[in-house]
Design a protein around this motif. Structure first.
Motif, short mmCIF file in Angstrom:
data_model
loop_
_atom_site.label_atom_id
_atom_site.label_comp_id
_atom_site.label_asym_id
_atom_site.label_seq_id
_atom_site.Cartn_x
_atom_site.Cartn_y
_atom_site.Cartn_z
N VAL A 62 -65.46 4.95 -45.84
CA VAL A 62 -64.48 3.88 -46.03
C VAL A 62 -64.55 2.86 -44.91
O VAL A 62 -64.74 1.67 -45.14
N THR A 63 -64.41 3.31 -43.67
CA THR A 63 -64.33 2.39 -42.53
C THR A 63 -65.70 1.96 -42.03
O THR A 63 -65.79 0.97 -41.30
N ALA A 390 -49.99 -7.67 -53.33
CA ALA A 390 -51.15 -6.81 -53.56
C ALA A 390 -50.75 -5.37 -53.28
O ALA A 390 -49.68 -5.10 -52.70
N LEU A 391 -51.60 -4.44 -53.72
CA LEU A 391 -51.36 -3.03 -53.42
C LEU A 391 -51.51 -2.80 -51.92
O LEU A 391 -52.44 -3.31 -51.30
N ALA A 392 -50.61 -2.03 -51.35
CA ALA A 392 -50.65 -1.75 -49.91
C ALA A 392 -51.87 -0.88 -49.61
O ALA A 392 -52.21 0.04 -50.37
N GLN A 393 -52.53 -1.18 -48.49
CA GLN A 393 -53.72 -0.44 -48.07
C GLN A 393 -53.54 0.04 -46.64
O GLN A 393 -52.82 -0.58 -45.85
N ARG A 394 -54.23 1.13 -46.32
CA ARG A 394 -54.26 1.57 -44.94
C ARG A 394 -55.03 0.58 -44.08
O ARG A 394 -55.91 -0.14 -44.57
N LYS A 395 -54.70 0.54 -42.81
CA LYS A 395 -55.28 -0.46 -41.92
C LYS A 395 -56.79 -0.34 -41.86
O LYS A 395 -57.51 -1.35 -41.92
N GLU A 396 -57.30 0.87 -41.76
CA GLU A 396 -58.74 1.04 -41.64
C GLU A 396 -59.47 0.66 -42.93
O GLU A 396 -60.58 0.12 -42.89
N VAL A 397 -58.84 0.90 -44.10
CA VAL A 397 -59.47 0.51 -45.36
C VAL A 397 -59.52 -1.01 -45.47
O VAL A 397 -60.53 -1.60 -45.87
N ARG A 398 -58.42 -1.67 -45.11
CA ARG A 398 -58.37 -3.13 -45.19
C ARG A 398 -59.38 -3.74 -44.22
O ARG A 398 -60.07 -4.71 -44.53
N LYS A 399 -59.49 -3.18 -43.02
CA LYS A 399 -60.44 -3.70 -42.05
C LYS A 399 -61.87 -3.55 -42.54
O LYS A 399 -62.71 -4.44 -42.36
N GLN A 401 -62.90 -3.52 -45.66
CA GLN A 401 -63.14 -4.50 -46.71
C GLN A 401 -63.38 -5.88 -46.13
O GLN A 401 -64.27 -6.61 -46.58
N LEU A 402 -62.60 -6.26 -45.12
CA LEU A 402 -62.80 -7.57 -44.50
C LEU A 402 -64.17 -7.65 -43.83
O LEU A 402 -64.84 -8.69 -43.88
#
Length: 658
Positions: A62-63, A390-399, A401-402
């Protein structure tokens, strides 16, 4: 009379053609990697020893962060001893300031888990590291792996593991070193046992921690009560000033017993001694722990609770940002309650000023309710500001994706710089495969999101305007004239790709671009257009194909290519169902593409020659309104007529179509 048949002559065996021997790579496990070590760094180090075939740093799925270990494969067919030399030379070699640890990579875990040749050593001095421990025990036999256990800060935990190639070497090491002194400490060496093989003994401790002590409890009083359960070696209540016994108590202290049995008895019985406890509180008594140990246990507990909470509310928790300062928890709940049952809603506030931080969370009782809220509330106006939902995401998942999006943008820019940008020339499908190098366009001068990095054909960039309508730039001809340095738009023939004036349509970074003919969905997709982007004296095709070679130089005909896979037609795509649940599972770009594929056939029935241009204008509307247009033909017809009126007003309709 029968005669014997003559024996057949012996035929010498025919030698088979020699076959190349298969490549047998030797795989090494490289552990204790610093988190920023990359494949390229490892290749530079290990390729100096021998021919490396592959190197892979293992990363989180994921990360995409390094897990701290990697695998290195050497080619045995070219150098049979490269892996051995790498283990001898590079073991404990520092990379990025941290020594690496190398061992053979065994695909079968049964060898590692068997425990054969594996020993355990404890009571090690803090100065002993992996290399010094390896050097100490290497005299007893060949070592496959050697490791000193460390905490999160890298400090030694006082014990380690050594894995010998043979069980005889391990037994010799136990006989020679067990009970010996290493660095002024007597160490214990024994065969390694897995956690399941160890006897289940109670925790052995002598130091006890107490909290919620009454302010008037003194050291003497606490020691007198504690001695009822065993001999006490020390007793201390922590105070504001520990040097002054009259200083106010902090409410906690420590008692050290002589034997573990006495300490365990105190833990079981002291909580019931109300004379020691503060008012309205129960005395807490437990084994004393170091700060690092206590933090590790609390972190593991909180991580477990967070994972359970994330799994429980997966797909039901929404993240909302761009909230007005006046929005509080009740107003947020009231606005989103129309889509289902809300279990919790909160607007995040600053810890000191208690003012809204502009974002919050809403949790529904089911994923379907959350999906409806995302589809219908995203970009809706609420108290004068457009919401992002949007659907809430964990910080590491969002990072992660960015980071992936940024990497895709960088790759696209590099391709464009090399003159290989796909999607701008040639038929690469209905949409360009990469996002715009300028990213999602928003703010002054550009609309909230052009789905594919630049406006649809014949349409200038969107200016701030009313929600649900068409770009405000159409309302001001002078504004259109100054758009991206191009003169006002002039009409052009359908299928000839005439652009926004003499310079043609402007691409990213202000570079004129030629687009193929508008495809079935209103975007670039190939066709019979000639891409005249230079006004009436157009320059024609900027990438002419070279003439075919003469017959004498023509290459021999190749094998016929395999038939292409069937591609669904627009009619097939338009017949497939489309609902908010399907949209919510796709990215914003994919949502526009899915809607465009269904909208184009409907528009083409009303305006066949302007379907591409009008579809591109309609796709600038919100998804919720576009879904309504797909179901309501009258509303769609009204929007099409409105689009034609806008095009006529600014002379943007091709000739003979007005």
């Amino acid at each position: 009379m029968a005669t014997e048949a003559a024996p057949a002559p012996l035929v010498p065996p025919v030698p088979l053609p020699s076959q190349p021997s298969p490549v047998a790579p030797s795989s090494l496990y490289v552990g204790d990697l610093e988190r920023d070590v990359t494949d390229a760094q490892l290749y530079e180090v290990f390729n100096q020893i021998g021919p490396v075939t592959t190197i892979r740093v293992c990363r989180d799925a994921v990360t995409r962060r390094s897990l701290g270990y990697a695998y290195v494969n050497y080619n045995d067919a070219l150098d049979t001893s490269a892996a051995d030399r790498a283990r001898e030379v590079l073991n404990y070699h520092p990379i990025n300031g941290k020594p690496i640890r190398i061992m053979w990579a065994h695909k079968d875990p049964s060898f590692r888990k068997s425990g054969v040749g594996n020993i355990f050593i404890k009571n090690l001095h803090p100065s002993i590291d992996n290399k010094s421990l390896h050097d100490t025990f290497s005299t007893f036999g060949r070592i496959l792996s050697c490791k000193v256990a460390t905490d999160a800060s890298g400090a030694s935990r006082g014990y380690g593991f050594i894995h010998f190639e043979s069980d005889e070497s391990a037994k010799t090491a136990i006989e020679k070193v067990n009970g010996m002194m290493i660095e002024d400490r007597i160490v214990t060496v024994c065969p390694f046992k897995s956690r399941n093989e160890r006897p289940q003994l109670k925790e052995m401790f002598t130091n006890v921690y107490l909290k919620h002590l009454a302010p008037d409890v003194t050291d003497d009083k606490l020691q007198k009560v504690a001695e009822e359960y065993g001999k006490v070696t020390s007793c201390k209540i922590m105070r504001e000033n520990n040097a002054d016994l009259k200083s106010p108590s902090k409410g906690f202290g420590f008692v050290n017993f002589e034997s573990p049995e006495s300490a365990q008895k105190a833990v079981d019985n002291l909580p019931n001694r109300d004379e020691l406890a503060a008012k309205d509180k129960k005395l807490f008594v437990a084994r004393a722990q170091k700060k690092a140990e206590r933090q590790a246990k609390l972190k593991a507990r909180f991580d477990e609770l967070r994972q359970e909470r994330n799994a429980k509310f997966q797909g039901m928790n929404l993240y909302i940002k761009n909230l007005a300062d006046e929005v509080d928890d009740d107003k947020l709940r009231e606005e989103f309650s129309q889509f289902g049952t809300i279990t919790s809603s909160i607007v995040m506030k600053d810890d000191h000023s208690k003012k809204s931080r502009g974002f919050g969370f809403v949790c529904y009782s089911s994923p379907d309710e959350a999906t409806r809220a995302v589809t219908q509330m995203n970009r809706q106006m609420f108290m004068g500001k457009p919401l992002y939902v949007a659907l809430a995401q964990r910080k590491e998942v969002r990072k992660a994706q960015l980071e992936q999006q940024a990497q895709a943008r960088n790759q696209m820019v590099q391709r464009q710089a090399a003159g290989m940008a796909p999607g701008f020339h040639g038929a690469m499908g209905p949409y360009p495969p990469f996002p715009s190098p300028m990213g999602p366009m928003s703010g002054r001068g550009m609309g909230p999101n052009f789905p594919y990095g630049f406006p649809p054909y014949g349409m200038p960039p969107r200016m701030p305007g009313g929600r649900g309508g068409f770009p405000a730039a159409f309302a001001n001809p002078a504004m259109m004239g100054g758009m991206m340095g191009a003169p006002p738009m002039r009409g052009g023939r359908s299928g000839r790709g005439r652009g926004m004036g003499p310079m043609g349509p402007m691409g990213p970074m202000g570079v004129p671009m030629d687009f193929p003919h508008v495809g079935p969905t209103g975007f670039a997709g190939g066709g019979r257009g000639r891409g005249r982007g230079m006004g009436r004296g157009g320059g024609g095709n900027r990438n002419p194909q070279p003439p075919p070679p003469p017959p004498s130089q023509t290459a021999p005909p190749a094998a016929p290519p395999a038939p292409p896979a069937p591609v669904p037609t627009p009619a097939d795509i338009a017949s497939q169902p489309l609902n908010p649940t399907v949209l919510a599972s796709a990215s914003p770009d994919e949502q526009k593409q899915m809607i465009g594929e269904r909208l184009f056939p409907l528009v083409s029935k009303l305006q066949p020659k302007l379907a591409g241009k009008i579809t591109g204008m309609l796709l600038e509307m919100d998804n919720a309104e576009l879904l309504m247009l797909l179901d309501d033909n009258k509303s769609l017809q009204a929007k099409v007529e409105e689009a034609i009126a806008v095009l006529e007003q600014h002379n943007a309709i091709p000739e003979n179509l007005g």
